[in-house]
Design a protein around this motif. Structure first.
Motif, short mmCIF file in Angstrom:
data_model
loop_
_atom_site.label_atom_id
_atom_site.label_comp_id
_atom_site.label_asym_id
_atom_site.label_seq_id
_atom_site.Cartn_x
_atom_site.Cartn_y
_atom_site.Cartn_z
N ARG A 95 0.86 -1.18 0.00
CA ARG A 95 0.00 0.00 0.00
C ARG A 95 0.90 1.23 0.00
O ARG A 95 1.91 1.27 0.71
CB ARG A 95 -0.87 0.07 1.27
CG ARG A 95 -2.02 -0.87 1.31
CD ARG A 95 -3.18 -0.46 0.38
NE ARG A 95 -4.19 -1.50 0.34
CZ ARG A 95 -4.09 -2.64 -0.36
NH1 ARG A 95 -3.04 -2.87 -1.11
NH2 ARG A 95 -5.04 -3.54 -0.32
N ILE A 96 0.49 2.22 -0.80
CA ILE A 96 1.19 3.50 -0.79
C ILE A 96 0.73 4.29 0.44
O ILE A 96 -0.45 4.33 0.75
CB ILE A 96 0.80 4.30 -2.07
CG1 ILE A 96 1.34 3.62 -3.33
CG2 ILE A 96 1.23 5.76 -1.99
CD1 ILE A 96 2.82 3.76 -3.52
N LEU A 97 1.69 4.93 1.11
CA LEU A 97 1.34 5.85 2.20
C LEU A 97 1.61 7.27 1.72
O LEU A 97 2.75 7.63 1.43
CB LEU A 97 2.19 5.54 3.45
CG LEU A 97 2.03 6.53 4.60
CD1 LEU A 97 0.67 6.38 5.28
CD2 LEU A 97 3.14 6.37 5.63
N ALA A 98 0.53 8.06 1.65
CA ALA A 98 0.69 9.48 1.26
C ALA A 98 0.53 10.31 2.54
O ALA A 98 1.45 10.33 3.36
CB ALA A 98 -0.34 9.82 0.18
N VAL A 118 -6.53 17.25 9.56
CA VAL A 118 -6.52 16.27 8.46
C VAL A 118 -5.99 16.95 7.18
O VAL A 118 -5.20 16.37 6.43
CB VAL A 118 -7.94 15.70 8.23
CG1 VAL A 118 -7.98 14.81 7.00
CG2 VAL A 118 -8.39 14.92 9.46
N GLY A 152 -3.30 15.34 4.81
CA GLY A 152 -3.96 14.67 3.66
C GLY A 152 -3.53 15.31 2.35
O GLY A 152 -3.26 16.51 2.28
N THR A 153 -3.46 14.49 1.30
CA THR A 153 -2.95 14.98 0.01
C THR A 153 -4.03 14.97 -1.07
O THR A 153 -4.98 14.18 -1.01
CB THR A 153 -1.78 14.11 -0.46
OG1 THR A 153 -2.28 12.78 -0.70
CG2 THR A 153 -0.64 14.05 0.55
N GLY A 179 -3.61 14.00 -4.20
CA GLY A 179 -3.55 12.72 -4.92
C GLY A 179 -4.15 11.58 -4.10
O GLY A 179 -4.81 10.69 -4.65
N ALA A 213 -6.93 9.07 -5.42
CA ALA A 213 -6.58 7.64 -5.51
C ALA A 213 -7.54 6.80 -4.67
O ALA A 213 -7.95 5.71 -5.08
CB ALA A 213 -5.14 7.42 -5.04
N LEU A 214 -7.92 7.33 -3.52
CA LEU A 214 -8.81 6.57 -2.63
C LEU A 214 -10.22 6.46 -3.22
O LEU A 214 -10.87 5.44 -3.11
CB LEU A 214 -8.87 7.26 -1.25
CG LEU A 214 -9.72 6.59 -0.19
CD1 LEU A 214 -9.17 5.21 0.16
CD2 LEU A 214 -9.82 7.45 1.06
N GLU A 236 -15.12 15.19 -1.61
CA GLU A 236 -15.40 16.36 -2.44
C GLU A 236 -14.53 16.42 -3.69
O GLU A 236 -15.01 16.77 -4.79
CB GLU A 236 -15.16 17.64 -1.62
CG GLU A 236 -16.13 17.87 -0.46
CD GLU A 236 -15.82 17.04 0.80
OE1 GLU A 236 -14.79 16.34 0.83
OE2 GLU A 236 -16.63 17.10 1.74
N MET A 243 -6.77 2.98 -11.81
CA MET A 243 -5.37 2.81 -11.42
C MET A 243 -5.03 1.34 -11.21
O MET A 243 -5.78 0.63 -10.55
CB MET A 243 -5.14 3.59 -10.13
CG MET A 243 -3.71 3.91 -9.82
SD MET A 243 -3.60 5.13 -8.51
CE MET A 243 -4.51 4.35 -7.21
N GLU A 264 0.69 0.99 -10.15
CA GLU A 264 0.81 2.39 -10.58
C GLU A 264 0.72 3.36 -9.40
O GLU A 264 0.06 3.07 -8.39
CB GLU A 264 -0.28 2.74 -11.59
CG GLU A 264 -0.03 2.14 -12.96
CD GLU A 264 -1.12 2.48 -13.97
OE1 GLU A 264 -0.78 2.77 -15.12
OE2 GLU A 264 -2.30 2.42 -13.60
N ILE A 265 1.36 4.52 -9.60
CA ILE A 265 1.27 5.60 -8.62
C ILE A 265 0.61 6.79 -9.31
O ILE A 265 0.92 7.09 -10.47
CB ILE A 265 2.69 5.99 -8.11
CG1 ILE A 265 3.27 4.82 -7.31
CG2 ILE A 265 2.65 7.26 -7.28
CD1 ILE A 265 4.63 5.09 -6.73
N TYR A 287 -17.61 13.86 6.01
CA TYR A 287 -17.87 13.48 4.62
C TYR A 287 -19.31 13.84 4.27
O TYR A 287 -20.18 13.89 5.15
CB TYR A 287 -17.69 11.98 4.45
CG TYR A 287 -16.26 11.53 4.24
CD1 TYR A 287 -15.62 11.73 3.02
CD2 TYR A 287 -15.55 10.89 5.25
CE1 TYR A 287 -14.32 11.30 2.82
CE2 TYR A 287 -14.24 10.46 5.06
CZ TYR A 287 -13.63 10.68 3.83
OH TYR A 287 -12.36 10.26 3.63
#
Ligand SMILES: Cc1cc2nc3c(=O)[nH]c(=O)nc-3n(C[C@H](O)[C@H](O)[C@H](O)COP(=O)(O)OP(=O)(O)OC[C@H]3O[C@@H](n4cnc5c(N)ncnc54)[C@H](O)[C@@H]3O)c2cc1C
Length: 289
Positions: A29-32, A106, A110-111, A113, A117-118, A124, A161, A165-166, A193
């Protein structure tokens, strides 16, 4: 609960990160920003063997103005996008939506991307980039490719994705002359949310809709373009209200999820109310331009 055991790797370059993803694929898993991943690890909803932290990859950071679009690097934090004069000037929809994304703490981590990606259906930013018809840039072992936002969101947390891939950047078209934007959301508390929401992009002349794009989120399994309601609105003149016949088109566009946040019927009602507010706001902005 505590996160399960995993190997933690912090690559120094994008190619190293892609190499690691190809090696471990579904096990990694990617961690952003970690604002969604860490809670899911702690709740053991996700148990990867390897966590690949991409926070060192400077090439994925920053915002720049290009000829016909703004580029937002995947690792740009929400707080940076929110404070960017370039975004405020050229991407009014993103600027309007960002205060609705979570809370200060947050947004500090939080990013941009990470949110795309999520692909949380109640988030939003996915709805906004779909309203803007942005392009998502992905890099993997086969190289770099661009995916239109229209083709990116497949379903609940499911995107175009591939596992190796990133997401590296998002390219957002500049507003066209005369275009206006509005954003409406209903949530239980500020920063939560959305239970229902709509992102609107419109070209309106003498209160007549020449071009309009409405993207719904919160009520659906993925951000959803209101194709039928858009068709019904085009060429219509705003009289301060929306004809019930036009609203009935929305019932063909949306299939709200029935859950603890509200019944399907209630969410449909909310989306109609928000549509009317979003359109009224867009007309008002056109008059101010
Ligand atoms: C209390 C709370 C309230 C929140 N409220 C909202 C809200 O109202 N609206 C909203 O939109 N969000 C909300 N969020 C989520 C927040 O916006 C996150 O920042 C966002 O969902 C994920 O971004 P991240 O950088 O933290 O990603 P991470 O948590 O690090 O990653 C999320 C997922 O995306 C993958 N990923 C991340 N970056 C990439 C990349 N570049 N390439 C490939 N895969 C990648 C990860 O592997 C992981 O599966 C909330 C979070 C919290 C904790």
């Amino acid at each position: 609960m505590k996160a399960p055991k995993f190997r933690f790797i912090k690559p120094q370059s994008l190619s190293e990160a892609i190499g690691l993803l190809s090696e471990f694929e579904d096990e990694a898993r990617i961690l952003a920003g970690g604002q969604s991943l860490i809670p899911t690890l702690n709740m053991r909803l996700s148990q990867p063997e390897v966590v690949i932290d991409i926070n060192k990859l400077d090439e994925l950071k920053g915002i720049s103005l290009e000829t016909d679009h703004v580029r937002i690097g995947a690792m740009t934090r929400h707080v940076e996008v929110m404070g960017s004069a370039l975004v405020n000037e050229n991407l009014p929809l993103i600027a309007e939506a960002l205060p609705y994304v979570a809370h200060v703490a947050v947004r500090n981590r939080g990013t941009f991307g990470g949110s795309i990606a999520l692909a949380d259906p109640a988030a939003e930013l996915p709805a906004c980039i779909l309203a803007l018809q942005a392009e998502i840039v992905l890099e993997g072992p086969q190289g770099r490719r661009k995916v239109d936002a229209d083709d990116f969101f497949h379903g609940l947390y499911d995107t175009a994705m591939r596992p190796d891939e990133i997401l590296t950047e998002v390219l957002l078209p500049l507003a066209k002359p005369g275009e206006v934007f509005s954003f409406m959301e209903l949530s239980r508390r500020k920063g939560d949310y959305a239970q229902a929401g709509v992102a609107c992009r419109a070209l309106i002349s003498s209160k007549t809709f020449e071009n309009i794009r409405l993207v719904y989120f919160g009520s659906e399994l993925k951000p959803t373009v209101g194709e039928n309601v858009i068709r019904a609105l085009e060429g219509q003149t705003w009289s301060g209200d929306i004809d019930e016949k036009i609203f009935s088109q929305l019932e063909d566009d949306l299939d709200p999820i029935d859950n603890l946040h509200g019944s399907a019927a209630l969410k449909m009602h909310w989306q109609k109310v928000l549509t009317k507010r979003a359109i009224a706001a867009a007309v008002e902005k056109t008059e101010l331009v």
